[in-house]
Write a protein that holds these residues in place. Structure first.
Motif, mmCIF file in Angstrom:
data_model
loop_
_atom_site.group_PDB
_atom_site.id
_atom_site.type_symbol
_atom_site.label_atom_id
_atom_site.label_comp_id
_atom_site.label_asym_id
_atom_site.label_seq_id
_atom_site.Cartn_x
_atom_site.Cartn_y
_atom_site.Cartn_z
ATOM 1 N N GLU A 22 -5.410 0.260 -3.088
ATOM 2 C CA GLU A 22 -5.210 -0.636 -4.230
ATOM 3 C C GLU A 22 -4.117 -1.646 -3.875
ATOM 4 O OE1 GLU A 22 -3.708 1.754 -7.477
ATOM 5 O OE2 GLU A 22 -2.038 2.482 -6.279
ATOM 6 N N LYS A 23 -3.391 -1.397 -2.778
ATOM 7 C CA LYS A 23 -2.320 -2.290 -2.335
ATOM 8 C C LYS A 23 -2.921 -3.345 -1.411
ATOM 9 C CE LYS A 23 0.621 0.436 -4.436
ATOM 10 N NZ LYS A 23 1.340 1.554 -3.877
ATOM 11 N N LEU A 24 -2.245 -4.489 -1.283
ATOM 12 C CA LEU A 24 -2.864 -5.671 -0.673
ATOM 13 C C LEU A 24 -3.586 -5.404 0.658
ATOM 14 C CD1 LEU A 24 -3.193 -8.830 -0.880
ATOM 15 C CD2 LEU A 24 -1.263 -8.953 0.672
ATOM 16 N N ILE A 25 -2.879 -4.872 1.655
ATOM 17 C CA ILE A 25 -3.480 -4.803 2.996
ATOM 18 C C ILE A 25 -4.682 -3.851 3.055
ATOM 19 C CG2 ILE A 25 -3.020 -4.083 5.401
ATOM 20 C CD1 ILE A 25 -0.378 -5.651 5.220
ATOM 21 N N PRO A 26 -4.552 -2.589 2.608
ATOM 22 C CA PRO A 26 -5.747 -1.732 2.686
ATOM 23 C C PRO A 26 -6.865 -2.171 1.744
ATOM 24 C CG PRO A 26 -3.930 -0.580 1.610
ATOM 25 C CD PRO A 26 -3.365 -1.857 2.154
ATOM 26 N N LEU A 27 -6.491 -2.817 0.617
ATOM 27 C CA LEU A 27 -7.544 -3.302 -0.296
ATOM 28 C C LEU A 27 -8.382 -4.365 0.415
ATOM 29 C CD1 LEU A 27 -7.445 -3.898 -4.023
ATOM 30 C CD2 LEU A 27 -8.103 -5.834 -2.643
ATOM 31 N N MET A 28 -7.700 -5.278 1.123
ATOM 32 C CA MET A 28 -8.437 -6.343 1.812
ATOM 33 C C MET A 28 -9.289 -5.753 2.941
ATOM 34 S SD MET A 28 -7.828 -9.081 0.196
ATOM 35 C CE MET A 28 -6.762 -9.465 -1.205
ATOM 36 N N ILE A 29 -8.718 -4.812 3.699
ATOM 37 C CA ILE A 29 -9.492 -4.199 4.799
ATOM 38 C C ILE A 29 -10.745 -3.523 4.240
ATOM 39 C CG2 ILE A 29 -9.466 -2.371 6.567
ATOM 40 C CD1 ILE A 29 -6.433 -2.914 6.898
ATOM 41 N N ASN A 30 -10.566 -2.745 3.175
ATOM 42 C CA ASN A 30 -11.684 -2.011 2.573
ATOM 43 C C ASN A 30 -12.752 -2.976 2.052
ATOM 44 O OD1 ASN A 30 -13.014 0.341 1.636
ATOM 45 N ND2 ASN A 30 -12.121 0.088 -0.402
ATOM 46 N N ASN A 31 -12.299 -4.062 1.380
ATOM 47 C CA ASN A 31 -13.274 -5.009 0.831
ATOM 48 C C ASN A 31 -14.014 -5.749 1.944
ATOM 49 O OD1 ASN A 31 -12.324 -4.128 -1.593
ATOM 50 N ND2 ASN A 31 -11.995 -6.155 -2.473
ATOM 51 N N SER B 117 11.492 -3.062 1.660
ATOM 52 C CA SER B 117 10.485 -4.093 1.400
ATOM 53 C C SER B 117 9.083 -3.477 1.478
ATOM 54 C CB SER B 117 10.646 -5.210 2.427
ATOM 55 O OG SER B 117 10.424 -4.674 3.720
ATOM 56 N N ASN B 118 8.050 -4.332 1.451
ATOM 57 C CA ASN B 118 6.657 -3.851 1.432
ATOM 58 C C ASN B 118 6.278 -3.093 2.695
ATOM 59 O OD1 ASN B 118 6.693 -6.067 -0.584
ATOM 60 N ND2 ASN B 118 4.520 -5.575 -0.730
ATOM 61 N N ASN B 119 5.774 -1.890 2.516
ATOM 62 C CA ASN B 119 5.300 -1.078 3.642
ATOM 63 C C ASN B 119 3.799 -1.288 3.844
ATOM 64 O OD1 ASN B 119 7.220 1.960 3.857
ATOM 65 N ND2 ASN B 119 7.901 0.018 3.060
ATOM 66 N N TYR B 120 3.358 -1.115 5.086
ATOM 67 C CA TYR B 120 1.922 -1.090 5.372
ATOM 68 C C TYR B 120 1.693 -0.072 6.489
ATOM 69 C CZ TYR B 120 2.799 -3.577 9.705
ATOM 70 O OH TYR B 120 3.255 -3.894 10.962
ATOM 71 N N GLY B 121 0.437 0.372 6.615
ATOM 72 C CA GLY B 121 0.131 1.329 7.683
ATOM 73 C C GLY B 121 -0.960 2.282 7.223
ATOM 74 N N PRO B 122 -1.274 3.293 8.056
ATOM 75 C CA PRO B 122 -2.298 4.279 7.708
ATOM 76 C C PRO B 122 -1.947 5.040 6.429
ATOM 77 C CG PRO B 122 -1.750 4.433 10.030
ATOM 78 C CD PRO B 122 -0.770 3.477 9.427
ATOM 79 N N VAL C 293 -3.798 -12.642 4.458
ATOM 80 C CA VAL C 293 -5.214 -12.308 4.228
ATOM 81 C C VAL C 293 -6.097 -13.011 5.270
ATOM 82 C CG1 VAL C 293 -7.139 -12.482 2.582
ATOM 83 C CG2 VAL C 293 -4.871 -11.792 1.784
ATOM 84 N N LYS C 294 -5.762 -14.276 5.581
ATOM 85 C CA LYS C 294 -6.559 -14.999 6.600
ATOM 86 C C LYS C 294 -6.428 -14.321 7.964
ATOM 87 C CE LYS C 294 -6.753 -19.600 4.539
ATOM 88 N NZ LYS C 294 -6.074 -20.897 4.418
ATOM 89 N N LEU C 295 -5.210 -13.865 8.295
ATOM 90 C CA LEU C 295 -4.998 -13.165 9.566
ATOM 91 C C LEU C 295 -5.841 -11.879 9.620
ATOM 92 C CD1 LEU C 295 -3.433 -12.770 12.247
ATOM 93 C CD2 LEU C 295 -1.587 -11.713 10.928
ATOM 94 N N LEU C 296 -5.826 -11.144 8.503
ATOM 95 C CA LEU C 296 -6.628 -9.912 8.448
ATOM 96 C C LEU C 296 -8.112 -10.215 8.634
ATOM 97 C CD1 LEU C 296 -5.148 -7.773 5.530
ATOM 98 C CD2 LEU C 296 -5.441 -7.057 7.910
ATOM 99 N N CYS C 297 -8.566 -11.327 8.028
ATOM 100 C CA CYS C 297 -9.978 -11.711 8.166
ATOM 101 C C CYS C 297 -10.321 -11.955 9.634
ATOM 102 C CB CYS C 297 -10.264 -12.980 7.350
ATOM 103 S SG CYS C 297 -10.254 -12.688 5.580
ATOM 104 N N GLN C 298 -9.414 -12.651 10.349
ATOM 105 C CA GLN C 298 -9.674 -12.919 11.785
ATOM 106 C C GLN C 298 -9.754 -11.614 12.573
ATOM 107 O OE1 GLN C 298 -6.459 -15.374 13.178
ATOM 108 N NE2 GLN C 298 -7.014 -17.094 11.857
ATOM 109 N N TRP D 206 -11.989 9.296 4.707
ATOM 110 C CA TRP D 206 -10.771 9.290 3.876
ATOM 111 C C TRP D 206 -10.873 8.185 2.819
ATOM 112 C CZ3 TRP D 206 -6.947 5.816 2.615
ATOM 113 C CH2 TRP D 206 -5.752 6.319 2.097
ATOM 114 N N LEU D 207 -11.282 6.985 3.300
ATOM 115 C CA LEU D 207 -11.405 5.836 2.395
ATOM 116 C C LEU D 207 -12.424 6.111 1.288
ATOM 117 C CD1 LEU D 207 -11.569 2.393 4.258
ATOM 118 C CD2 LEU D 207 -10.189 2.996 2.269
ATOM 119 N N ALA D 208 -13.578 6.661 1.706
ATOM 120 C CA ALA D 208 -14.631 6.929 0.724
ATOM 121 C C ALA D 208 -14.143 7.964 -0.281
ATOM 122 C CB ALA D 208 -15.882 7.432 1.442
ATOM 123 N N HIS D 209 -13.418 8.974 0.203
ATOM 124 C CA HIS D 209 -12.930 10.027 -0.683
ATOM 125 C C HIS D 209 -11.948 9.461 -1.711
ATOM 126 C CE1 HIS D 209 -10.264 13.819 -1.160
ATOM 127 N NE2 HIS D 209 -11.016 13.619 -2.208
#
Ligand code: NAD
Ligand code: DAU
Length: 350
Positions: A194-203, A184-189, A259-264, A330-333
């Motif tokens: 471009e994937k949902l979780i890091p895209l939202m964090i970056n934005n 299933s969907n992975n997340y992490g460092p 996404v709401k959880l990430l915002c909090q 890393w993110l900027a690069h």
């Protein structure tokens, strides 16, 4: 026992987690990482193991059959863990050919190289193909099991299903020892933003709109990347040839709730007043053919290998957010140059 393992796509998000685990846990194994270093591959993901004695990095393309033959011979490869792929659904909708080439033809080339090197003696050999739950299509109720019929619905999942079929065909037609896992969907460092979780964090970090597709009601089952890497370790060592194993976290979330959880979490981490990040949420045009729900039944991998997820979602998200907040270089690069052009084009029409 000594093993010479070819890991493909080891500079990507999941691949780098697998390389790190195997290099550190199995000093007697030789780990050869073959990666083309596309936009998604990055050697910075592997800084902590790059000097290890049992590790070799080779830059190259899985489509290059001559290179593959040389690698199998030079490193007496006895096992393959195949992760190299084009992995982003939105990109596949814009450029299906590239997905067919890398994911289907690339897998066939790798199978042929393994077949050519191993056919006189398959004893002690293994071709381990890393696939995805997306090959099963969308499920409204219940769970995907290993016997669920394949029903891929995006160019990405069609290309992954195509590669799965060829792995099964090589096992069936030539006796190639092979195993497939579908996660299933992975997340992490280290996940490309471009994937949902890091895209939202970056934005959120950059006060940019948070594009939620459609009404945000689509559901995904999230698993921490290191738990996936441990599952791959378990299946590599105790999975049965000819079998498929589903891997999941029993951790389903509607996109909008996630996404709401990430915002909090981000408001707290950035010391912003509660509700600041939530105001960035923007509902945008839906992904074409957007699968409603993926949900995995991981009973088989649990009962056969003893693997279980170890990282609960609250801990995993906290680790992930902290990692992105402290790895801004890393993110900027990875988001500089071509990616920015891609991002602006991708979201301009939404
Ligand atoms: P990723 O996009 O982060 O990494 C893919 C890696 O493959 C990159 O390092 C890239 O340079 C390399 N690569 C691409 N084309 C190549 C080629 N022709 N030759 C050699 N290397 C090439 O992907 P990821 O998210 O780490 O996914 C890895 C694998 O796991 C994929 O097969 C994907 O389908 C599968 N998968 C991913 C997820 C997920 O949630 N990310 C879930 C289940 C399965
Ligand atoms: O299920 C496993 C698959 O998970 C892997 O095989 C793929 O390689 C991986 O990319 C992932 O595919 P998804 O399409 O599920 O992941 P993505 O992060 O792109 O999207 C997750 C959900 O969030 C999905 O329903 C689409 C939605 N989404 C995504 C993005 C990037 C948004 O609402 N907005 C966004 O900006």
């Amino acid at each position: 026992m000594k093993r010479n393992i070819l890991i493909t796509g080891g500079a990507g998000f999941i691949g780098s987690s697998v390389v790190r685990l195997f290099v550190k846990k199995y000093p007697a194994y030789r780990i050869v990482n073959l990666d083309k270093l596309t936009y998604a591959g990055n050697l910075e993901n592997l800084r902590d193991v790059e000097r290890a004695e049992n590790y070799t990095f080779l830059r190259g393309d899985i489509l290059d059959i001559e290179l593959l033959a040389t690698i199998f011979q030079e490193y007496t490869i006895d096992s393959v863990i195949h992760l190299a792929a084009e992995s982003h659904v939105d990109r596949s909708i814009h450029n299906p050919d590239e997905f067919a080439l890398t994911n289907i033809i690339g897998t066939i080339r790798l199978l042929r190289a393994a077949q050519a090197a191993w056919h006189t003696n398959f004893q002690g050999k293994l071709f381990y193909h890393i696939s995805t739950d997306e090959v099963y299509g969308s499920v409204t109720s219940g769970y995907f099991t290993e016997t669920t019929a394949l029903d891929p619905r995006s160019p990405y999942s069609a290309s992954k299903a195509g590669s799965d079929h060829f792995v099964v065909a090589f096992n069936n037609s030539y006796g190639m020892p092979a195993v497939i896992s579908r996660c299933s969907n992975n997340y992490g460092p280290y996940q490309f933003p471009e994937k949902l979780i890091p895209l939202m964090i970056n934005n959120i970090m950059h006060n940019k709109p948070l594009p939620v597709y459609g009404k945000g009601e689509n559901i995904r089952d999230w698993l921490y990347v290191e738990d996936h890497a441990r599952a791959i370790d378990a299946i590599f060592h105790s999975g049965r040839s000819g079998e498929v194993y589903n891997i999941g976290g029993n951790n389903e979330w509607r996109n909008i709730d996630l996404v709401k959880l990430l915002c909090q979490i981000m408001d707290k981490k950035l010391n912003r007043p509660e509700g600041t990040s939530g105001r960035l949420i923007t509902f945008v045009k839906d992904r074409p053919g957007h699968d409603l729900r993926y949900a995995i039944d991981p009973a088989k991998v649990i009962s056969e290998t003893g693997w279980r997820p170890e990282t609960d979602f609250a801990t995993g998200l906290e680790l992930t957010v902290d990692w992105y907040l402290s790895n801004t270089e890393w993110l900027a690069h990875v988001t500089s140059g071509e990616y920015l052009k891609y991002y602006d084009k991708m979201y301009a029409n939404r």
